[in-house]
Design an enzyme around this catalytic site. Structure first.
Site: not given
Ligand code: ATP
Ligand code: MG
Length: 133
Positions: A9, A49, A112, A115, A126
């Site tokens: 990211k 997303y 974070n 992804h 994806e």
């Molecule tokens: P990713 O899909 O990026 O691998 P993940 O599966 O751990 O991450 P998801 O729930 O799919 O988490 O959320 C997608 C992305 O949205 C997260 O990686 C983060 O960057 C962002 N995100 C998720 N929850 C929050 C939140 N509560 N506040 C801000 N950003 C968030």
């Molecule tokens: Mg995710």
């Protein structure tokens, strides 16, 4: 071998952590089968997303994911999806297990650093989003 998608990211490309993340992946025996560097448009970030439509963090997430270059890659390994999720750690770096990539380099629950696909079905979608075949 199974496939999964990882994206480095913008917070990680900005801090010159590309080599570090790739090193972690290779040490865990993932093979890089495809890799690109791309600057996502707003439309592409929304499409990627789409599953998060309606969530309060979506607008900020789209702004973040379009704020700089990202590096999607298709990775291959036995049990790739599950093993990569374990390697990256929990969404919130503050809750990620010690030694995971997000624990090491993640900054916030949004920024974070990486992804990873969360199922074989989503991995296929994806991978197709970024790569032909
Ligand atoms: P990713 O899909 O990026 O691998 P993940 O599966 O751990 O991450 P998801 O729930 O799919 O988490 O959320 C997608 C992305 O949205 C997260 O990686 C983060 O960057 C962002 N995100 C998720 N929850 C929050 C939140 N509560 N506040 C801000 N950003 C968030
Ligand atoms: Mg995710």
């Amino acid at each position: 071998m199974s496939k999964t998608l990882l994206i480095i990211k913008p917070d990680a490309t900005e801090r010159n952590l590309v080599g570090h993340v790739i090193n972690r992946l290779e040490r865990a025996r993932f093979k890089i089968a495809e890799i690109r560097l791309v600057r996502l448009t707003e439309q592409q970030a929304r499409q990627f997303y789409a599953v998060h439509e309606g969530k309060p963090f979506l607008e900020s997430l789209v702004a973040f994911m379009t704020s700089g270059p990202v590096i999607p890659m298709m990775l291959e390994k036995d049990n790739a999806v599950e093993d990569l999720r374990t390697l990256i750690g929990a969404t919130d770096p503050a809750k990620a297990a010690c030694g995971t990539i997000r624990y090491e380099v993640g900054r916030t629950i949004e920024k974070n650093s990486v992804h990873a696909s969360d199922s074989d079905e989503n991995a296929a979608k994806e991978v197709a989003f970024f790569f032909d075949a």
